[in-house]
Design a protein around this motif. Structure first.
Motif, short mmCIF file in Angstrom:
data_model
loop_
_atom_site.label_atom_id
_atom_site.label_comp_id
_atom_site.label_asym_id
_atom_site.label_seq_id
_atom_site.Cartn_x
_atom_site.Cartn_y
_atom_site.Cartn_z
N ARG A 1 41.05 42.06 50.75
CA ARG A 1 39.93 41.00 50.81
C ARG A 1 38.67 41.21 49.90
NH1 ARG A 1 38.86 37.17 53.63
NH2 ARG A 1 38.98 35.44 51.99
N GLU A 2 37.52 41.80 50.28
CA GLU A 2 36.58 42.85 50.43
C GLU A 2 35.97 43.48 49.63
OE1 GLU A 2 33.68 41.40 51.98
OE2 GLU A 2 34.42 39.66 52.67
N GLU A 3 37.34 44.19 49.06
CA GLU A 3 37.26 45.11 48.08
C GLU A 3 37.73 44.68 46.86
OE1 GLU A 3 40.89 47.57 48.77
OE2 GLU A 3 39.49 49.24 50.09
N VAL A 4 38.28 43.29 46.95
CA VAL A 4 37.68 42.43 45.98
C VAL A 4 36.96 42.16 45.76
CG1 VAL A 4 40.47 40.75 44.92
CG2 VAL A 4 40.70 42.68 46.01
N LEU A 5 36.64 41.50 46.79
CA LEU A 5 35.27 40.33 46.11
C LEU A 5 34.56 41.41 45.63
CD1 LEU A 5 35.82 37.62 48.95
CD2 LEU A 5 35.80 37.23 47.53
N ALA A 6 33.94 42.46 46.56
CA ALA A 6 32.91 44.08 45.74
C ALA A 6 32.96 43.26 44.51
CB ALA A 6 33.31 44.80 46.74
N GLU A 7 33.89 43.77 44.28
CA GLU A 7 34.16 44.46 42.79
C GLU A 7 34.02 43.78 42.04
OE1 GLU A 7 38.00 45.57 39.46
OE2 GLU A 7 38.44 45.83 41.72
N LEU A 8 34.01 42.08 42.23
CA LEU A 8 33.84 40.95 41.67
C LEU A 8 32.79 40.68 41.72
CD1 LEU A 8 35.10 38.95 39.79
CD2 LEU A 8 36.09 37.29 41.11
N ARG A 9 32.68 40.85 42.78
CA ARG A 9 30.69 40.59 42.58
C ARG A 9 29.88 41.41 42.42
NH1 ARG A 9 32.11 39.92 48.64
NH2 ARG A 9 31.94 37.74 49.25
N SER A 10 30.30 42.69 41.95
CA SER A 10 29.63 43.71 41.33
C SER A 10 29.44 42.96 39.72
CB SER A 10 30.17 45.59 41.33
OG SER A 10 29.50 46.03 40.46
N PHE A 11 30.49 42.85 39.50
CA PHE A 11 30.33 42.64 37.97
C PHE A 11 29.76 41.56 37.80
CE2 PHE A 11 32.20 40.50 34.74
CZ PHE A 11 32.49 41.14 33.14
N ALA A 12 29.84 40.78 38.52
CA ALA A 12 28.54 39.07 38.72
C ALA A 12 27.61 39.76 39.13
CB ALA A 12 29.18 38.11 39.27
N GLU B 1 33.70 33.93 34.55
CA GLU B 1 34.64 33.51 35.25
C GLU B 1 36.53 34.05 34.87
OE1 GLU B 1 34.37 29.80 34.45
OE2 GLU B 1 33.38 29.09 35.85
N ASP B 2 36.79 34.74 33.51
CA ASP B 2 37.52 35.19 32.94
C ASP B 2 38.85 36.12 34.40
OD1 ASP B 2 37.93 33.68 30.55
OD2 ASP B 2 36.58 34.60 29.05
N ARG B 3 37.90 36.79 34.98
CA ARG B 3 38.01 37.88 36.01
C ARG B 3 38.37 37.63 37.33
NH1 ARG B 3 36.18 44.03 35.60
NH2 ARG B 3 36.08 44.30 34.00
N MET B 4 38.17 36.13 36.90
CA MET B 4 37.87 35.01 38.32
C MET B 4 40.15 35.08 38.57
SD MET B 4 35.91 32.59 39.14
CE MET B 4 34.21 32.76 39.21
N PRO B 5 41.13 34.64 38.49
CA PRO B 5 41.95 33.97 37.75
C PRO B 5 43.15 35.59 38.47
CG PRO B 5 41.33 33.56 35.91
CD PRO B 5 39.97 33.78 36.02
N ALA B 6 42.54 36.52 37.93
CA ALA B 6 43.05 37.92 38.73
C ALA B 6 42.81 38.93 38.98
CB ALA B 6 42.95 39.08 36.81
N ALA B 7 41.07 38.14 40.05
CA ALA B 7 41.34 38.48 41.54
C ALA B 7 41.86 37.20 42.39
CB ALA B 7 39.43 38.22 41.12
N MET B 8 41.68 35.80 41.66
CA MET B 8 42.39 35.18 42.87
C MET B 8 43.79 35.21 43.05
SD MET B 8 40.20 33.23 44.19
CE MET B 8 41.21 32.04 44.68
N ASN B 9 44.75 36.12 42.12
CA ASN B 9 46.21 36.30 42.58
C ASN B 9 46.05 37.77 43.45
OD1 ASN B 9 47.52 34.46 41.12
ND2 ASN B 9 46.66 35.72 38.66
N ARG B 10 45.29 38.68 43.21
CA ARG B 10 45.56 39.54 44.10
C ARG B 10 44.70 39.58 45.93
NH1 ARG B 10 41.23 43.79 41.97
NH2 ARG B 10 41.93 45.07 43.48
N LEU B 11 44.12 38.23 46.04
CA LEU B 11 43.95 37.41 47.12
C LEU B 11 44.77 36.56 47.40
CD1 LEU B 11 39.92 36.12 46.67
CD2 LEU B 11 40.78 38.28 48.19
N ARG B 12 45.79 36.07 47.03
CA ARG B 12 46.37 35.58 47.23
C ARG B 12 47.78 36.53 47.68
NH1 ARG B 12 44.90 31.47 43.82
NH2 ARG B 12 46.47 32.17 41.81
N GLN B 13 48.55 37.43 46.78
CA GLN B 13 48.56 38.54 47.24
C GLN B 13 48.79 38.82 48.30
OE1 GLN B 13 51.90 39.17 45.41
NE2 GLN B 13 52.35 41.44 46.87
N ILE B 14 47.52 39.59 48.36
CA ILE B 14 46.57 40.11 50.34
C ILE B 14 47.32 39.23 51.29
CG2 ILE B 14 44.80 41.00 51.30
CD1 ILE B 14 43.90 41.99 48.57
#
Length: 799
Positions: free
Chosen positions: A152-163, A212-225
């Motif tokens: 989960r942290e990996e996904v969030l870290a990637e999204l934070r870096s982009f932000a 925000e365009d990247r958020m759905p994919a990130a959220m899907n990955r989080l739910r999958q995890i």
């Protein structure tokens, strides 16, 4: 003429005690079977052997013939060597909790399976909590949680870096991920964002859109995890649970490889445990602090959950015990077909598969069910359902109330059970005849009739069986032994009950009563062995307990209230004989029958018939008299008479034709002006040709008139005229036989009317000569002369 005085030795058949071959019943082997019912036993044997559907049995016979005891004994003997049927259990439907599942198991395995499942539940409730409290389980679960967190942290870290690259900060809130603009390394508030210059605001808005365009994919990955983590935990829980109790299920399946359906259900148990692991965990902390009623309810609900794994052993049989024999004495709907019970919980009625209770058909499945026919017909819904069950070969358990309600409530509908049973109905012959005519299902479902007779031949073999029956009753009831003379007296009484000197009664209920009462009177006298006098006393005492009405009638005759003459002569009057029944007691008594004749148109009138105080059988017998008059006297002359007949002082319905002979004698006496001896009573029916036909109750009729004459005083000229065909039925009381032997009383047997005329009047009846005329002075000549006079008188009136 065809009449004769019956010799005293022919009035009662006697059995020589010496012919029995023993001194007391202590020397006799008690009877092991049934006496005198070969026909019924053959029918029972055939019905039990044939396996074709519809060959159930209807056992019929009068009360006291041993129908029930004989049928039950025969069933148990036959069932002992039969194959033991399957056990039946009901299982909870683990699929959707729907209707209970019926399952057959080999004999005796039902209880074993129930014990196995009880052990499984206990093992699961002990080992599953232990397994989930183990250190290894917690370590593996912690490892899964750490891995999920890292991903989960990996996904969030990637999204934070982009932000961050776009000048935004990423915050995780309960509502989800949010982007916040960063100015001077500080997240700004919405108010500050609104004060930014437009170009800077547009740059942030564009950046926010890209993040925000990247958020759905990130959220899907989080739910999958999260899903993968949950699946890993579930798989871990499954693995731990199966390690704890899976082997127990496997062991049970190995013990019950058949049927396949049961193996499938056990697999369902394995999966159901996984789905409901929480129910196997320890009680939540703090439950003990709850109010007692609530805590008790929670505990009850939890225990009720585990009942889903417990089979309901509906019917169980020990292997090798033979087929079951069930005698249902109270065949109500639920007693026959089973029921579903309910339990009140917090004001609500609840039920489950364990509340299914078997009926008599379930217990008798694979064997035999004996039911009283009249009882099952008397119970609402029972007869119709019994027929349906036998037709379909399946037992359904249903609640009657749900069928009768306007809006039926939901209830269990257990799966029907296959039925293979032989039903034996027991009832009186008239009931069988009525059902056979009115209910076509009886013909299809009860094709075997086992008919129990009321008597059997009096032979050496049956006499020995009677003695063996006495010995059995003595052994069964602990009675005093009988000597040979007492047994002989019991046998003679059996012939009296059968009303035939060549047959013995098979109404062993009455014979059993005589045995018990004889033993009682012997004990009363202090005797150690029952003798013939004790048997005689038992018979006399039983009569005394029931003959109050008979004695009262005799008193009425003695005091002159009932006008019955037993001495002298009377024209146009004769003593007929009737039989009355008061409960279990029958007795004969005389009835005065009178006749009168005068000029008329050939009518013979029965006053009882005209006043509607007679039954159809009596009316038929009376009309035969007119036929006799026409046949005997009307060939050459008109019957210009009007005659009337009546039963004097009779206030109840007159029924039966056994007085038709006496009515004819009264009429002939009136026509011939020939007095009849009042001390002679008459019984018998007559046909149009003057033949005298046999009747029933001849012994009671003779004894009834004898006692009336004895009370008035026997003069030697008194007696009874009976049909000659009734000689074989004579088993008179010993006091009557002795009176006849001493010449104080008489019994005459006649074959036709002419013979009776001579006994009653002492005048020859007469036979036609070659010229077709009767001799002068004979009864028939006197009657024809009277008829000629009436005819001539009628012609004078017409002129």
């Amino acid at each position: 003429m065809q009449h004769e005085r019956v010799e005293p030795d022919q009035l009662r058949r006697r059995l020589d005690p010496a012919s029995l071959g023993f001194e007391t019943t202590a020397d006799v082997e008690p009877l092991a079977g049934t006496v005198g019912q070969a026909r019924a036993l053959d029918a029972l044997g055939f019905g039990l052997e044939i396996g074709t559907p519809g060959y159930n049995i209807f056992a019929t016979g009068p009360i006291g013939t041993g129908r029930r005891t004989t049928v039950e004994a025969h069933l148990r003997a036959h069932a002992a060597d039969a194959a033991t049927p399957q056990d039946w259990i009901y299982l909870f439907d683990l699929g959707d909790g729907g209707d209970p599942i019926a399952q057959a198991l080999p004999p005796g395995r039902g209880q074993e399976f129930a014990e196995s499942m009880r052990g499984f539940v206990a093992e699961a409730r002990r080992r599953i909590p232990e397994a989930f409290e183990s250190e290894s389980y917690h370590e593996r679960r912690h490892s899964i949680a750490e891995e999920v967190g890292r991903r989960r942290e990996e996904v969030l870290a990637e999204l934070r870096s982009f932000a961050v690259q776009h000048g935004l900060a990423l915050e995780l809130t309960p509502a989800g991920l949010m982007t916040v603009p960063v100015v001077d390394n500080r997240p700004i508030s919405p108010a500050e964002f609104s004060r930014l210059d437009p170009p800077q605001r547009r740059r942030f808005e564009q950046a926010i859109a890209e993040v925000e365009d990247r958020m759905p994919a990130a959220m899907n990955r989080l739910r999958q995890i999260e899903r993968e983590g949950a699946e890993q935990v579930a798989e871990l829980d499954r693995e731990v649970a199966m390690f704890a109790v899976g082997h127990v299920v496997d062991e049970i399946k190995e013990r019950y490889p058949e049927p396949e359906r049961l193996g499938d259900w056990l697999e369902g148990v394995r999966e159901d445990v996984i789905e409901h692991l929480a129910s196997f965990r320890e009680s939540p902390a703090g439950e003990e602090q709850l109010p007692a009623p609530i805590a008790a309810g929670m505990h009850q609900a939890k225990e009720a959950f585990f009942s889903r794994y417990q089979p309901n052993v509906l019917v169980s049989h020990a292997d090798g015990s033979g087929a079951p024999v069930v005698v249902e004495t109270n065949p109500t709907y639920y007693n026959l077909f089973g029921r579903i019970e309910y339990e009140a919980t917090f004001g609500a009625l609840q039920t489950d598969h364990l509340h299914i209770k078997p009926g008599a058909l379930h217990r008798a499945n694979g064997g035999y069910l004996m039911v009283d026919a009249l009882a099952v017909l008397s119970e609402p819904f029972a007869w119709a359902r019994l027929k349906e069950t036998l037709r379909t070969g399946r037992i359904r358990i249903e609640t009657i109330g749900s069928q009768l309600m306007l809006f039926p409530t939901a209830t269990l509908e257990p799966e029907p059970i296959d039925l293979e049973v032989k039903v034996i109905l027991v009832g009186p012959p008239r009931l069988h005849a009525l059902l056979y005519e009115l209910d076509e299902d009886v013909r299809k479902l009860f094709k075997v009739r086992a008919e129990f007779g009321v008597d059997m031949p009096w032979e050496e073999e049956t006499t020995a069986e009677y003695a063996a029956f006495v010995a059995r009753r003595i052994a069964d009831e602990g009675l005093l032994p009988f000597d040979a003379a007492a047994v002989a007296r019991v046998v003679e009484h059996g012939a009296r009950v059968a009303e035939h000197r060549e047959r013995l009664s098979t109404r062993f209920l009455e014979v059993s009563d005589l045995i018990a009462e004889s033993s009682q009177w012997a004990g009363h006298d202090g005797a150690r062995i029952v003798g013939a006098d004790h048997v005689r006393r038992a018979i006399a005492e039983k009569s005394y307990r029931s003959n109050l009405v008979e004695e009262r009638l005799r008193d009425l005759v003695a005091e002159g209230t009932l006008l019955i003459d037993v001495a002298g002569e009377r024209v146009g009057g004769v003593n007929g004989l009737a039989v009355a029944r008061v409960g279990d007691y029958e007795f004969g008594h005389p009835v005065r029958i009178t006749a009168s004749a005068a000029l008329g148109g050939g009518d013979v009138v029965a006053i009882d018939r005209e006043t509607e105080m007679s039954g159809p059988i009596h009316d038929k017998g009376f009309l035969i008299l007119s036929g006799f008059l026409m046949q005997r006297y009307g060939a050459s002359r008109p019957l210009s008479l009007r005659a009337s007949l009546v039963f004097e002082q009779s206030y109840d319905e007159v029924e039966g034709d056994s007085a038709s002979c006496a009515e004819l004698f009264a009429l002939l006496s009136s026509l011939a002006d020939a007095p009849i001896r009042a001390g002679i009573a008459v019984t018998g029916s007559v046909n149009q040709h003057g033949d005298v036909q046999p009747i029933g109750g001849v012994n009671e009729k003779i004894e009834g008139f004898f006692r009336v004459c004895e009370q008035a005083g026997l003069d030697g000229g008194q007696g009874v005229v009976i049909p000659a065909a009734n000689r074989r039925h004579l088993m008179l009381a010993e006091e009557v036989v002795e009176a006849c032997r001493d010449g104080r009383f008489n019994v005459w047997a006649i074959a036709n009317v002419d013979a009776g005329i001579e006994v009653l009047t002492g005048v020859e009846a007469g036979e036609r000569g070659a010229d077709g005329a009767y001799p002068e002075g004979t009864i028939h000549r006197r009657i024809e002369d009277r008829l000629d006079e009436l005819a001539e008188l009628g012609r004078k009136f017409k002129r």
